[in-house]
Design an enzyme around this catalytic site. Structure first.
Site, PDB file in Angstrom:
ATOM      1  N   ARG A  22       1.037  -1.389  -0.040  1.00 29.16           N
ATOM      2  CA  ARG A  22       0.302   0.102   0.015  1.00 29.16           C
ATOM      3  C   ARG A  22       0.590   1.366  -0.146  1.00 29.16           C
ATOM      4  NH1 ARG A  22      -5.502  -0.411   2.081  1.00 29.16           N
ATOM      5  NH2 ARG A  22      -6.237  -2.494   0.534  1.00 29.16           N
ATOM      6  N   ARG A  35      -6.866  12.682  -4.745  1.00 33.79           N
ATOM      7  CA  ARG A  35      -8.263  11.755  -4.142  1.00 33.79           C
ATOM      8  C   ARG A  35      -9.424  12.609  -4.399  1.00 33.79           C
ATOM      9  NH1 ARG A  35     -12.027   9.192  -3.396  1.00 33.79           N
ATOM     10  NH2 ARG A  35     -12.010   6.643  -1.765  1.00 33.79           N
ATOM     11  N   ASP A  71      -6.271  -2.377  -7.447  1.00 35.81           N
ATOM     12  CA  ASP A  71      -7.160  -3.312  -6.505  1.00 35.81           C
ATOM     13  C   ASP A  71      -6.934  -4.052  -6.904  1.00 35.81           C
ATOM     14  OD1 ASP A  71      -8.215  -2.210  -3.806  1.00 35.81           O
ATOM     15  OD2 ASP A  71      -9.613  -3.681  -5.131  1.00 35.81           O
ATOM     16  N   TYR A 148     -14.664 -11.883  -1.426  1.00 37.19           N
ATOM     17  CA  TYR A 148     -16.236 -10.667  -1.290  1.00 37.19           C
ATOM     18  C   TYR A 148     -16.791 -10.805  -1.816  1.00 37.19           C
ATOM     19  CZ  TYR A 148     -12.480  -7.936   0.892  1.00 37.19           C
ATOM     20  OH  TYR A 148     -11.192  -7.388   1.268  1.00 37.19           O
TER      21      TYR A 148
HETATM   22  O1  CP3 Z   1       0.137   0.742  -2.815  1.00 36.36           O
HETATM   23  C1  CP3 Z   1      -0.393  -0.877  -3.326  1.00 36.36           C
HETATM   24  O2  CP3 Z   1       0.235  -1.946  -2.754  1.00 36.36           O
HETATM   25  C2  CP3 Z   1      -0.619  -0.641  -4.416  1.00 36.36           C
HETATM   26  C3  CP3 Z   1      -2.172  -0.565  -4.707  1.00 36.36           C
HETATM   27  C4  CP3 Z   1      -3.654  -1.670  -3.506  1.00 36.36           C
HETATM   28  C5  CP3 Z   1      -4.416  -0.948  -3.683  1.00 36.36           C
HETATM   29  N1  CP3 Z   1      -5.583  -2.470  -2.863  1.00 36.36           N
HETATM   30  C6  CP3 Z   1      -4.933  -0.124  -3.421  1.00 36.36           C
HETATM   31  C7  CP3 Z   1      -5.820   0.911  -2.341  1.00 36.36           C
HETATM   32  C8  CP3 Z   1      -3.197  -2.552  -3.623  1.00 36.36           C
HETATM   33  C9  CP3 Z   1      -2.172  -3.804  -3.818  1.00 36.36           C
HETATM   34  C10 CP3 Z   1      -4.574  -3.194  -2.687  1.00 36.36           C
HETATM   35  C11 CP3 Z   1      -4.571  -5.090  -2.180  1.00 36.36           C
HETATM   36  C12 CP3 Z   1      -5.910  -4.821  -1.479  1.00 36.36           C
HETATM   37  N2  CP3 Z   1      -7.103  -5.116  -2.067  1.00 36.36           N
HETATM   38  C13 CP3 Z   1      -6.500  -6.443  -0.790  1.00 36.36           C
HETATM   39  C14 CP3 Z   1      -4.795  -7.057  -0.801  1.00 36.36           C
HETATM   40  C15 CP3 Z   1      -3.654  -6.675   1.012  1.00 36.36           C
HETATM   41  C16 CP3 Z   1      -4.009  -6.392   1.980  1.00 36.36           C
HETATM   42  O3  CP3 Z   1      -4.439  -5.332   2.244  1.00 36.36           O
HETATM   43  O4  CP3 Z   1      -4.664  -7.690   2.628  1.00 36.36           O
HETATM   44  C17 CP3 Z   1      -7.546  -6.034  -0.250  1.00 36.36           C
HETATM   45  C18 CP3 Z   1      -7.626  -6.869   0.772  1.00 36.36           C
HETATM   46  C19 CP3 Z   1      -7.889  -4.583  -1.405  1.00 36.36           C
HETATM   47  C20 CP3 Z   1      -9.359  -4.280  -0.629  1.00 36.36           C
HETATM   48  C21 CP3 Z   1      -9.247  -2.900  -0.851  1.00 36.36           C
HETATM   49  N3  CP3 Z   1      -8.726  -2.480  -1.045  1.00 36.36           N
HETATM   50  C22 CP3 Z   1      -9.940  -2.829   0.672  1.00 36.36           C
HETATM   51  C23 CP3 Z   1     -10.458  -3.751   1.791  1.00 36.36           C
HETATM   52  C24 CP3 Z   1      -9.920  -1.597   0.727  1.00 36.36           C
HETATM   53  C25 CP3 Z   1     -10.615  -0.462   1.667  1.00 36.36           C
HETATM   54  C26 CP3 Z   1      -9.418   0.235   2.404  1.00 36.36           C
HETATM   55  C27 CP3 Z   1     -10.362   1.382   3.183  1.00 36.36           C
HETATM   56  O5  CP3 Z   1      -9.437   1.628   4.184  1.00 36.36           O
HETATM   57  O6  CP3 Z   1     -10.559   1.492   2.831  1.00 36.36           O
HETATM   58  C28 CP3 Z   1      -9.817  -0.868  -0.724  1.00 36.36           C
HETATM   59  C29 CP3 Z   1      -9.243   0.779  -1.087  1.00 36.36           C
HETATM   60  C30 CP3 Z   1      -8.111   0.590  -1.329  1.00 36.36           C
HETATM   61  N4  CP3 Z   1      -7.429   0.040  -2.331  1.00 36.36           N
HETATM   62  C31 CP3 Z   1      -7.559   1.857  -1.747  1.00 36.36           C
HETATM   63  C32 CP3 Z   1      -6.582   1.925  -1.701  1.00 36.36           C
HETATM   64  C33 CP3 Z   1      -5.043   2.956  -1.848  1.00 36.36           C
HETATM   65  C34 CP3 Z   1      -7.874   3.786  -0.578  1.00 36.36           C
HETATM   66  C35 CP3 Z   1      -9.145   4.088  -1.387  1.00 36.36           C
HETATM   67  C36 CP3 Z   1      -9.111   5.949  -1.051  1.00 36.36           C
HETATM   68  O7  CP3 Z   1      -8.475   6.176  -1.159  1.00 36.36           O
HETATM   69  O8  CP3 Z   1     -10.305   5.053  -0.740  1.00 36.36           O
END
Ligand code: CP3
Length: 348
Positions: A22, A35, A71, A148
């Site tokens: 992340r 964003r 994502d 999911y």
């Molecule tokens: O920087 C990076 O690592 C690259 C981008 C990346 C994102 N998600 C961007 C993102 C990666 C590799 C992921 C993987 C991801 N997404 C996982 C596996 C990693 C882990 O944490 O175990 C999972 C389970 C997801 C599903 C997901 N996407 C969730 C649960 C959420 C919400 C999280 C939250 O705190 O709101 C997301 C959204 C997401 N994916 C964000 C980002 C930067 C936040 C989006 C925003 O700006 O609001």
């Protein structure tokens, strides 16, 4: 060869490579600024924006890899499951799979047209970064994607998914098989676009017993990691909390096993032996909370213990927290790059 891919292949490196799960995200003010003008899915689906966000952390920090901004859930949308992100609530799947019959309505995804924007983002990022910084492609692993698809969103205990798995083993196998095939095509697309390594995220599989993991999930993960091997790039297999059955995870065949922050990395390396690289394993909350001297002390110890054989990539045990101070990130990266590693590192 870049230090990151060299470490994944258990070759000698100049210094321990580090990237952060992340790393492209909300702890960066420049991410929050962008964003504020675009919603998350628009950013991920617009190659120029995704590429811009991918390189943001690299402009600030001396990171050894760039994970493409996307994502793991993106492929679920073209399958017809209906993906959205609700502010403060995380992902939402509108048309969750509830019964085996629901599998019949899933669409066949054409990765090149349905997910081509990710490949385009990889291409742009690759053209902007020096060759010593590889682009890391990624995908969700079948169990985590299925969580999911079946739960409809985040879950505390994966009860619906487990019930589906135990009551309808054939349909569960079909679903994971379809997700595995899609994941292979999706990772192939990213590698063809220039990703120099890939990470498979099985974030929630640690909810399973070893028995269920081995019978019902491992074959699908094995198939994906074997396909990535054929593409000629190293793979990282991230399955936090499944460190209770690390030897089984090793059978899945990834070049690198990514650890959460719970196990002692030195013990893990000795147990797994020199034939597999390891990634991890700093507690993301320590990076957020500090103090810096404690972050540095922990980093030094992880590098020392993780480097008993060649093949350690430094990372956090899970994604970086959105409230992490930038000074903490800078101090960590410097500490890791400076730290001596016993067996793994030859200062080339
Ligand atoms: O920087 C990076 O690592 C690259 C981008 C990346 C994102 N998600 C961007 C993102 C990666 C590799 C992921 C993987 C991801 N997404 C996982 C596996 C990693 C882990 O944490 O175990 C999972 C389970 C997801 C599903 C997901 N996407 C969730 C649960 C959420 C919400 C999280 C939250 O705190 O709101 C997301 C959204 C997401 N994916 C964000 C980002 C930067 C936040 C989006 C925003 O700006 O609001």
């Amino acid at each position: 060869m870049p230090d990151l891919t060299a470490a994944a292949r258990r070759q000698k490196v100049h210094r321990t490579p580090i990237w952060l799960m992340r790393q492209a995200g909300r702890y960066l003010p420049e991410y929050r600024e962008l964003r504020a003008h675009h919603d998350f899915l628009t950013m991920a689906r617009t190659p120029e924006l995704a590429a811009q966000v991918t390189v943001q952390p690299l402009r600030r920090f001396d990171l050894d890899g760039a994970i493409v901004f996307a994502d793991i859930l993106l492929p679920l949308d073209p399958m017809g499951l209906g993906l959205s992100f609700e502010a403060g609530e995380g992902p939402h799947i509108a048309k969750a799979v509830e019964t085996p019959q629901d599998l019949a309505r899933l669409r066949e995804v054409d990765v090149a047209s349905d997910l081509g924007f990710v490949a385009e983002a990889v291409r742009i990022v690759k053209s902007q970064l020096p060759p010593e910084v590889p682009v890391i492609g990624f995908a969700g692993a079948p169990f985590t994607l299925a969580s999911y698809a079946v739960e409809g969103g985040p879950s505390r205990d994966y009860r619906r998914l487990k019930r589906f798995m135990w009551h309808h083993p054939q349909a569960f196998a079909d679903l994971l098989g379809r997700l595995a095939s899609l994941t292979i095509e999706y990772l192939t697309l990213q590698v063809a676009a220039g990703a120099g390594m890939v990470q498979l995220f099985d974030s929630w599989v640690g909810a399973l017993s070893e028995r269920d993991y081995r019978r019902l999930v491992l074959p699908h993960t094995k198939r994906i990691l074997a396909a990535v091997k054929d593409l000629g790039v190293p793979s990282i297999h991230f399955a936090p909390l499944a460190s209770a059955y690390l030897a089984t995870l090793k059978e899945a065949g990834g070049d690198v096993i990514a650890l959460d922050w719970r196990p002692d990395i030195g013990e893990v390396r000795r147990a797994l032996g020199p034939g597999v690289a390891v990634q991890g394993n700093l507690d993301p909350l320590l990076l957020r909370e500090g103090p810096v001297r404690e972050i540095e002390a922990a980093a030094l110890e992880i590098v020392g213990r993780g480097g008993v054989f060649p093949g350690h990539i430094f990372n956090l045990g899970h994604g970086i927290d959105k409230d992490t101070p930038l000074e903490h990130v800078a101090a960590l990266i410097e500490a890791v790059h400076r730290a001596p590693s016993p067996g793994g590192i030859a200062r080339l």
